[in-house]
Design a protein around this motif. Structure first.
Motif, PDB file in Angstrom:
ATOM      1  N   GLN B  15      -1.598   4.380   7.423  1.00  0.00           N
ATOM      2  CA  GLN B  15      -1.651   2.968   7.080  1.00  0.00           C
ATOM      3  C   GLN B  15      -0.816   2.696   5.741  1.00  0.00           C
ATOM      4  OE1 GLN B  15      -2.621   1.760   9.981  1.00  0.00           O
ATOM      5  NE2 GLN B  15      -4.306   0.689   9.205  1.00  0.00           N
ATOM      6  N   SER B  53      -6.363   0.362  -0.178  1.00  0.00           N
ATOM      7  CA  SER B  53      -7.769  -0.650   0.241  1.00  0.00           C
ATOM      8  C   SER B  53      -7.463  -0.546   1.841  1.00  0.00           C
ATOM      9  CB  SER B  53      -7.616  -2.047  -0.012  1.00  0.00           C
ATOM     10  OG  SER B  53      -6.572  -2.816   0.541  1.00  0.00           O
ATOM     11  N   VAL B  54      -6.303  -0.017   2.452  1.00  0.00           N
ATOM     12  CA  VAL B  54      -6.351   0.000   4.032  1.00  0.00           C
ATOM     13  C   VAL B  54      -6.576   1.336   4.371  1.00  0.00           C
ATOM     14  CG1 VAL B  54      -4.921  -2.152   4.442  1.00  0.00           C
ATOM     15  CG2 VAL B  54      -3.749   0.102   4.123  1.00  0.00           C
ATOM     16  N   CYS B  55      -6.597   2.262   3.582  1.00  0.00           N
ATOM     17  CA  CYS B  55      -6.761   3.661   4.035  1.00  0.00           C
ATOM     18  C   CYS B  55      -8.051   3.869   4.368  1.00  0.00           C
ATOM     19  CB  CYS B  55      -6.599   4.615   2.890  1.00  0.00           C
ATOM     20  SG  CYS B  55      -7.197   6.279   3.162  1.00  0.00           S
ATOM     21  N   PRO B  56      -8.343   4.094   5.608  1.00  0.00           N
ATOM     22  CA  PRO B  56      -9.615   4.253   6.233  1.00  0.00           C
ATOM     23  C   PRO B  56     -10.666   5.208   5.795  1.00  0.00           C
ATOM     24  CG  PRO B  56      -8.194   5.288   7.754  1.00  0.00           C
ATOM     25  CD  PRO B  56      -7.324   4.685   6.797  1.00  0.00           C
ATOM     26  N   THR B  57      -9.988   6.370   5.056  1.00  0.00           N
ATOM     27  CA  THR B  57     -10.662   7.576   4.320  1.00  0.00           C
ATOM     28  C   THR B  57     -10.933   7.733   3.004  1.00  0.00           C
ATOM     29  OG1 THR B  57      -9.018   8.848   4.573  1.00  0.00           O
ATOM     30  CG2 THR B  57     -10.369   8.761   6.523  1.00  0.00           C
ATOM     31  N   ALA B  58     -10.636   6.479   2.242  1.00  0.00           N
ATOM     32  CA  ALA B  58     -10.603   6.316   0.748  1.00  0.00           C
ATOM     33  C   ALA B  58      -9.916   7.661   0.095  1.00  0.00           C
ATOM     34  CB  ALA B  58     -12.163   6.330   0.315  1.00  0.00           C
TER      35      ALA B  58
END
Ligand code: FAD
Ligand code: SF4
Lengths: 398, 64
Positions: B15, B53-58
Motif C-alpha cells: 500500500q 496511514s494506509v499501511c495496515p500494520t503501522a
C-alpha cells in the motif's frame, strides 16, 4: 456532530484516526468489548503465539495516541443494543450513548464446534487473551489437534510445529486452504506442512465425529473414519460468525454480516467497516465481506471520509491478504474463491516460488504469489481495471 | 521529514508503494518494504503521510 464507533480494533481505530486526519473535531467515542487498547490480530496466530513478540508489540494505539486523538474510549463495555430511530446505542453497563453518526466495526467471532461446550483443553483463537492462553499450553511434545485447515488453522499448526508440538491438522475438504485458494495451491500448502512433520488428515473421513474426555478434559478427537487422535489440546478453527447478535431488532439488515450499500452505509447515519461489513462491490459486481487485515484499514478510512461527505465514489478496493506458513509467505490480490481456472504464469509450484492467476468466466479475478510478492503487486493494476483474462495474459507485465 | 520503519511488522501489502512510489519499494520475494528516501523532499511529504496511514500494520513511522 457526534460520532460513535463500536468495535475498538483495526477497522474501528482506522475510522477514528481517519476522521481526525480529515479534519473532524467533534465528539468521538470508541466503544470496545475487550478491556484492551486497540491491537492487531494477525500476529496472534504467528509471532505472538510462538512467543517471538510480546503483547505490547501489536498495539495499534497507546493511551498517549488515544489522548492525542481526543478519543472518548469505553473499553471493556460491549454495546448491547441499538435504536436507530432515536439514534442511541446502549452499552452492557447500562450507559446510553446518543450519536449523530454511527460506525459498526465489531468484527467476527470464532464459530464454535457443537459438542465441545464445557470441554477443557478445547480452545479457539481470536483475541490476545486467547493467543496468550494457547501459547502457555503449547510445549515441546504437546499433542495438539487443529480442527479446520483454513488460514487460521494452518497458521496455528505451523506455529505449533515450530514450537515442537506434535500436531494433527484435520480437514474434511481434500486439501488445506482449498476453498480459499484452490486445489493447486492447497496441495502446495499441504506439502509445506507434511515436510515439517504435521500429521495431515484431509477428506470426508477426516470430519470430526466425536470427542473423548476424562473428567471433563479432552483426551481424543474421533474422526468420521473411526480414527482416534489422542491429544492434550484441541484448537477449533472452522470459520467465523459476524458479531451482530446485539443488533437483533435494530432494523438493520443482517445476513452474512451487516448488509450495506456500495458506500458502506447500512441505514441513514449508520456505516459498517471491517470483517463485519458486507457491501456491494460495484466493480466486482458482487456483494462481498472480507476478513482481511488490509481491508479493515482501507474500509475504516473510507467510512471516515464517507461520514464527512468526502468519499465521492463507492468503495471498490482491490482486496489483499497474506498468510505466513513457516518461512513461506503467501500474498494475494483480488477475489480467489470459486475460480474456474488457475494458471501459473511465473516460476512453478514445484520449486515453491510462483505467481498464479485466477480466472472466473472471462475475467481475471485474482493473483497469488509465493516468494514473488513484488511481481504479484504488478498484477494489481489489471485487477483494478477489471481486466479480461485473455487481455491480462497478453498484457502480462513480465 | 524522517521515515523509520519496523520491517518485522511489514506484511507486504504494498500500500505504501501505491501511495508514494518515489519513496517506497518492496523486496522481490516477501514484498517487505524498502525505503528509497529516508528523508524525502517536501514534494513527497503528503504522499508519505498517506502511505503511513494506509499501511495496515503501522510499519511506517514519520517524524516531521
Ligand atoms: C489469529 C488471526 C490471524 C489473522 N491473520 C491474518 C493475516 O495473516 N492476514 C490477513 O489479511 N488477515 C488476518 N486476520 C484477519 C484480520 O485480523 C481481520 O480482518 C481484522 O482484525 C478485522 O478487523 P476488524 O476491526 O474488522 O475486526 P476485529 O479485529 O475482529 O475487531 C472487532 C472488535 O470489536 C469488538 N466487539 C465485538 N462485539 C462488540 C460489541 N457488541 N461492542 C463493542 N465491541 C465489540 C471485538 O471485541 C473486537 O475487538 C487474522 C485474524 C486472526 C483472528
Ligand atoms: S503498506 Fe505497510 S505492510 Fe504494506 S508493504 Fe508497505 S510497509 Fe509493508
Amino acid at each position: 456532530m457526534s460520532v460513535v464507533v463500536v468495535g475498538a480494533s483495526a477497522a474501528g481505530f482506522a475510522t477514528a484516526e481517519g476522521l481526525r486526519r480529515n479534519g473532524y473535531d467533534g465528539a468521538l467515542t470508541l466503544v470496545g468489548a475487550e478491556p484492551e487498547l486497540p491491537y492487531d490480530r494477525p500476529p496472534l496466530s504467528k509471532q505472538v503465539l510462538t512467543g517471538q513478540w510480546d503483547a505490547e508489540r501489536i498495539r495499534l494505539c497507546g493511551q498517549d495516541k488515544a489522548t492525542e486523538l481526543g478519543l472518548d474510549l469505553r473499553l471493556g463495555t460491549p454495546a448491547a443494543g441499538l435504536d436507530t430511530a432515536a439514534r442511541r446505542v446502549s452499552l452492557a453497563d447500562g450507559t446510553e450513548l446518543p450519536y449523530e453518526q454511527l460506525v459498526l466495526a465489531t468484527g467476527v467471532g470464532p464459530r464454535p464446534l457443537p459438542g465441545t461446550e464445557g470441554l477443557r483443553g478445547v480452545r479457539m483463537l481470536r483475541s490476545l487473551e486467547d493467543s496468550l492462553a494457547l501459547r502457555a499450553e503449547l510445549r515441546p511434545g504437546t499433542r495438539l489437534v487443529v480442527i479446520g485447515a483454513g488460514f487460521l488453522g494452518t497458521e496455528i499448526a505451523a506455529a505449533a510445529r515450530t514450537m515442537d508440538a506434535e500436531v494433527w491438522l484435520v480437514e474434511p475438504e481434500p486439501v488445506p486452504l482449498g476453498i480459499a485458494v484452490g486445489a493447486e495451491v492447497g496441495e502446495f500448502v499441504a506439502g509445506l506442512h507434511r515436510e515439517r512433520g504435521v500429521h495431515l488428515r484431509t477428506g470426508p473421513g477426516a470430519a470430526v465425529r466425536d470427542f473423548k474426555a476424562n473428567a471433563g478434559q479432552v483426551e481424543a478427537v474421533v474422526l468420521d473414519d473411526g480414527t482416534e487422535l489422542r491429544c492434550d489440546l484441541v484448537v477449533v478453527a472452522i470459520g467465523s460468525v459476524p458479531s451482530t447478535g446485539w443488533l437483533a431488532g435494530s432494523g438493520l439488515t443482517l445476513g452474512d454480516g451487516i448488509q450495506c450499500d456500495s458506500r458502506c452505509s447500512a441505514a441513514p447515519g449508520v456505516y459498517a467497516a471491517g470483517d463485519v461489513a458486507s457491501w456491494f462491490h460495484e466493480h466486482a459486481g458482487v456483494r462481498v465481506r472480507l476478513e482481511h487485515r488490509t481491508n479493515a484499514t482501507e474500509q475504516g478510512l473510507y467510512v471516515a471520509r464517507a461520514l464527512l461527505g468526502q468519499a465521492g465514489e463507492p468503495f471498490t478496493p482491490v482486496p489483499y491478504f497474506w498468510s505466513d506458513q513457516y518461512d513461506t509467505k503467501l500474498t494475494a490480490f483480488g477475489l480467489l474463491r470459486g475460480a474456474d481456472e488457475i494458471r501459473v504464469v511465473e516460476g512453478s509450484i514445484a520449486e515453491g516460488a510462483f505467481v498464479a492467476l485466477y480466472r472466473k468466466g472471462s475475467r481475471l479475478t485474482g493473483v497469488l504469489g509465493v516468494r514473488r510478492a513484488k511481481s504479484v503487486r504488478q498484477w494489481r493494476a489489471l485487477l483494478a481495471a477489471g481486466s479480461g483474462w485473455d487481455e491480462a495474459l497478453a498484457d502480462s507485465p513480465q | 521529514m524522517k521515515i523509520t520503519i519496523d520491517r518485522d511488522r511489514c506484511c507486504g501489502a504494498g500500500q505504501c508503494v501505491l501511495a508514494a512510489p518515489d519513496v517506497f519499494d518492496q523486496d522481490d520475494e516477501e514484498g517487505l518494504v524498502v525505503v528509497l528516501e529516508e528523508s524525502p523532499a517536501p514534494e513527497h511529504h503528503q504522499a508519505v503521510r498517506e502511505a503511513a496511514s494506509v499501511c495496515p500494520t503501522a510499519t511506517i513511522e514519520v517524524t516531521e
